[in-house]
Write an enzyme that holds these catalytic residues in place. Structure first.
Site, PDB file in Angstrom:
ATOM      1  N   LYS A 143     -34.234   4.761  19.814  1.00  0.00           N
ATOM      2  CA  LYS A 143     -35.194   3.659  19.775  1.00  0.00           C
ATOM      3  C   LYS A 143     -34.569   2.432  20.418  1.00  0.00           C
ATOM      4  CE  LYS A 143     -33.035   1.178  16.358  1.00  0.00           C
ATOM      5  NZ  LYS A 143     -32.415  -0.170  16.547  1.00  0.00           N
ATOM      6  N   ASP A 154     -33.774   2.211   9.173  1.00  0.00           N
ATOM      7  CA  ASP A 154     -34.462   2.686  10.375  1.00  0.00           C
ATOM      8  C   ASP A 154     -35.052   4.085  10.207  1.00  0.00           C
ATOM      9  OD1 ASP A 154     -33.715   0.343  11.578  1.00  0.00           O
ATOM     10  OD2 ASP A 154     -32.205   1.228  12.888  1.00  0.00           O
TER      11      ASP A 154
END
Length: 293
Positions: free
Chosen positions: A12, A142
Site C-alpha cells: 500500500k 494497517d
C-alpha cells in the site's frame, strides 16, 4: 482443499497521512488514503497432519515467533477452536518476500491479512470480513485495511475505513536503503499532531477537479523521518524532479505518481544505482477479494 498457493499480499501507499490528535492511551489519531498497488509478497499455505503452524521460509531478522504471519495464524486457529471446540490442522506457510521491512508499504501487515483471509478459507472457518478485520487489528493498525480490500479513506488509528476512488495511474517507488522504526517517528517531539481534520469529500473533489491526487495534503511523518534518516530526504529530493514525491507511512519508501507505465519506466531508467526502485500500478481492489477467496 489441502493447500492454497500463490496468494498475493499487495503493498500500500499512503497518498497523504495527517496526524490530527492523540488518544488518552497514546495512540495517534490519523487521516489517510490507503492506496493498494500491484506489487507485493506472495504466500503459499499447505495443511499439515498435526496442529503445528510453521513458517518454512527463512526471513533474516524476523524470528518465526514474532512474525505477524505466525501470530495472525495462531489468533485465527485459537478463534476456530473457541467457536467449534476443534483445533484446525496446522499449516506450513512459505513466502516469496520482496517488500522491504520498515518501508512504510505495509509488507508485514499485508502478509498477516493474506494469512487470515487464506486460512479462513482453508479451514472453512466462516468468519466474516468484519470479524477478520477485528481479529487482525490488535496485531497492527494497517491489517484491517488489507482485509477491507479496497482503496480507502481511513480515520481513527487507521481502522475506520470507507472506500474511495483514486486515480488510475502508476507509481515509481524508491527504497532508500534504510529501515525506519515506526516508534521512533511517532515518539518524536517534533511530530506535528494537530493537523486540521479533512473529510472524504475534500479528497474526492480534489481528485475530480485535477484527475490527480498531487498536491492534496502531506505526510506529517515525513518531516521527522527525513531529519532522522538523511537517505529518505535524499530520495524525496531526487524524485521531486519528476513529480510530487513524498514518503509513504512512517517511511522509508518514497513514491511519486505518473500517468503511464512508459512514464514510470522513463523515471526508473534514471534512478541512481545505490537505490532499489520499482514501478506499480494502482489497484482499486485486493486481488484476493477479486477472486472471492
Amino acid at each position: 482443499m489441502t493447500e492454497l498457493k500463490n496468494c498475493p499480499a499487495p503493498a500500500k501507499l499512503n497518498l497523504f497521512l495527517h496526524v490530527t490528535g492523540r488518544r488518552a492511551d497514546g495512540y495517534h489519531l490519523l487521516q489517510t488514503v490507503f492506496q493498494l498497488i500491484d506489487h507485493g509478497d506472495t504466500l503459499h499455505f499447505t495443511l499439515r497432519d498435526d496442529a503445528t503452524l510453521r513458517r518454512v521460509t527463512d526471513l533474516p531478522g524476523v524470528p518465526e515467533e514474532s512474525d505477524l504471519i505466525i501470530r495472525a495464524a495462531r489468533l485465527l486457529q485459537a478463534e476456530v477452536l473457541r467457536r467449534t471446540g476443534a483445533l484446525p490442522h496446522g499449516v506450513d506457510i512459505a513466502i516469496d518476500k520482496i517488500l522491504p521491512m520498515g518501508g512504510g508499504v505495509g509488507g508485514g501487515s499485508s502478509d498477516a491479512a493474506t494469512t487470515l483471509m487464506a486460512l479462513n478459507r482453508l479451514w472453512n472457518a466462516g468468519l466474516s470480513k468484519q470479524e477478520l478485520m477485528d481479529l487482525g487489528l490488535p496485531l497492527g493498525a494497517d491489517i484491517p485495511f488489507f482485509i477491507f480490500g479496497e482503496t480507502a479513506f481511513a480515520e481513527g488509528v487507521g481502522e475506520a475505513l470507507r472506500p474511495v476512488k483514486t486515480p488510475d495511474c502508476w507509481y515509481v517507488v524508491i527504497e532508500p536503503g534504510v529501515m525506519v522504526p515506526t516508534a521512533a517517528i511517532f515518539g518524536s517531539e517534533q511530530l506535528t499532531r494537530d493537523t486540521p481534520v479533512v473529510n472524504i469529500a475534500d479528497f474526492s473533489s480534489h481528485y475530480e477537479q485535477s484527475q490527480d491526487w498531487t498536491g492534496f495534503g502531506r505526510n506529517d511523518l515525513q518531516q521527522v523521518a527525513t531529519k532522522l534518516f538523511p537517505p529518505v530526504a535524499e530520495a524525496v529530493e531526487w524524485l521531486s524532479a519528476y513529480g510530487d514525491a513524498r514518503m509513504t507511512g512512517s517511511g522509508a519508501c518514497v513514491f511519486s505518481a505518473v500517468a503511464t507505465e512508459a512514464d514510470a519506466d522513463a523515471v526508473l531508467a534514471k534512478v541512481p544505482a545505490k537505490w532499489t526502485a520499482w514501478k506499480a500500478k494502482a489497484l482499486q481492489q485486493h486481488p484476493l477479494i477479486a477472486t472471492k477467496l
